[in-house]
Design a protein around this motif. Structure first.
Motif, short mmCIF file in Angstrom:
data_model
loop_
_atom_site.label_atom_id
_atom_site.label_comp_id
_atom_site.label_asym_id
_atom_site.label_seq_id
_atom_site.Cartn_x
_atom_site.Cartn_y
_atom_site.Cartn_z
N ALA A 1 -7.97 33.54 -38.24
CA ALA A 1 -6.78 33.09 -37.39
C ALA A 1 -7.07 31.88 -36.62
O ALA A 1 -6.45 30.98 -36.54
N LEU A 2 -8.53 31.88 -36.18
CA LEU A 2 -9.03 30.79 -35.45
C LEU A 2 -8.88 29.58 -36.33
O LEU A 2 -8.48 28.54 -35.87
N LEU A 3 -9.32 29.51 -37.65
CA LEU A 3 -9.33 28.46 -38.59
C LEU A 3 -7.92 28.13 -38.81
O LEU A 3 -7.61 26.83 -38.83
N GLU A 4 -7.06 29.04 -38.94
CA GLU A 4 -5.55 28.46 -39.32
C GLU A 4 -4.94 28.00 -37.76
O GLU A 4 -4.34 26.81 -38.09
N ARG A 5 -5.27 28.34 -36.90
CA ARG A 5 -4.77 27.66 -35.49
C ARG A 5 -5.23 26.55 -35.19
O ARG A 5 -4.57 25.61 -34.92
N ALA A 6 -6.56 26.37 -35.40
CA ALA A 6 -7.31 25.12 -34.90
C ALA A 6 -6.86 24.17 -36.20
O ALA A 6 -6.89 22.72 -35.85
N GLY A 7 -6.56 24.48 -37.38
CA GLY A 7 -6.19 23.40 -38.30
C GLY A 7 -5.04 22.67 -38.07
O GLY A 7 -4.81 21.69 -38.52
#
Lengths: 136, 67
Positions: A49-55
Motif C-alpha cells: 500500500a505504501l509503495l502504491e500510494r507513494a508511486g
C-alpha cells in the motif's frame, strides 16, 4: 531450503542492520519471510500500500525503492520486476548499504534453482548391420 | 532568595527549551525518501501533507515486523 528462503537467511546473516525482511509478489502474497507468516502478511500488505500510494507522488518513472524513516525505525521497500522486498531496521541505518543488501537478496531469490545433473545415459550399443550373406 | 528564584526560573526555562528542541529534532528525523526508475529522488518530511498518510503505512509495517 528454497531460493527465496536461502536469500533471506543470507541477507539477515550479512546485514546486522536488518531486523526483519519479507519477500512478496506484486499481489502482496508472501513468498518468504524472516518473521511468522501472519505478521509477514501484514508487513507485505502495508508495504505494498505504501509503495502504491507513494508511486503516485512526483517522479516520471516507476517508483523502484523507498525508505520511510520513523521514530520507531526505518522501513525499506525495494521492487525488482514483480518481486518486492520489505525490511525493517533500527533508527538511522546506513541506507545505501541496506538498499544494496536488499537488491542482492532480490537477485538471489530470483535465481533459478540449479538443475541436478542428469545421470549419464548409457551409450547406445553400436549395432552393426548384418552383413549381406556373400554366399546367397 | 531572589537570586535562587532567578536561578530556578532560568533552569526551568532552559529545561523547557531543551525538551522543545529535542522533540523538534525527533519529528524532523521522520521522512520518506522515494527513488524512481528515472533516477529522481523525492524526499518528503513528516510535516508535509503528502507524507502523513504514507507514514501511517510505514508505521503499521514496522509494528507488524517488530511484534
Amino acid at each position: 531450503m528454497t531460493e527465496p528462503h536461502a536469500a533471506l537467511a543470507e541477507l539477515t546473516e550479512i546485514s546486522t542492520q536488518i531486523e526483519a525482511a519479507v519477500l512478496f509478489d506484486a499481489d502482496g502474497k508472501v513468498v518468504a519471510a524472516t518473521i511468522p507468516e501472519a505478521r509477514a502478511a501484514q508487513v507485505a500488505t502495508s508495504a505494498k500500500a505504501l509503495l502504491e500510494r507513494a508511486g503516485q507522488i512526483g517522479g516520471e518513472g516507476e517508483l523502484t525503492q523507498l525508505e520511510a524513516s520513523t521514530a520507531e525505525g526505518s522501513l525499506f521497500v525495494v521492487r525488482d520486476g514483480s518481486t518486492l522486498i520489505a525490511a525493517s531496521t533500527s533508527a538511522e541505518p546506513t541506507a545505501g548499504l541496506v538498499f544494496y543488501d536488499l537488491k542482492s537478496a532480490l537477485r538471489a531469490a530470483a535465481k533459478p534453482k540449479p538443475k541436478p545433473k542428469a545421470a549419464a545415459k548409457p551409450k547406445p550399443k553400436r549395432t552393426t548391420p548384418p552383413k549381406p550373406n556373400a554366399s546367397s | 532568595m531572589r537570586a535562587r528564584k532567578l536561578i530556578a526560573l532560568g533552569f526551568a526555562a532552559g529545561s523547557l527549551l531543551g525538551i522543545g528542541l529535542y522533540a523538534r529534532r525527533g519529528k524532523a528525523s521522520e521522512r520518506l525518501d522515494l527513488y524512481f526508475a528515472d533516477g529522481s529522488l523525492v524526499s518528503l518530511h513528516s510535516d508535509s501533507p503528502e507524507a502523513a498518510p504514507l507514514l501511517v503505512h510505514a508505521r503499521d509495517a514496522l509494528r507488524a515486523a517488530a511484534t
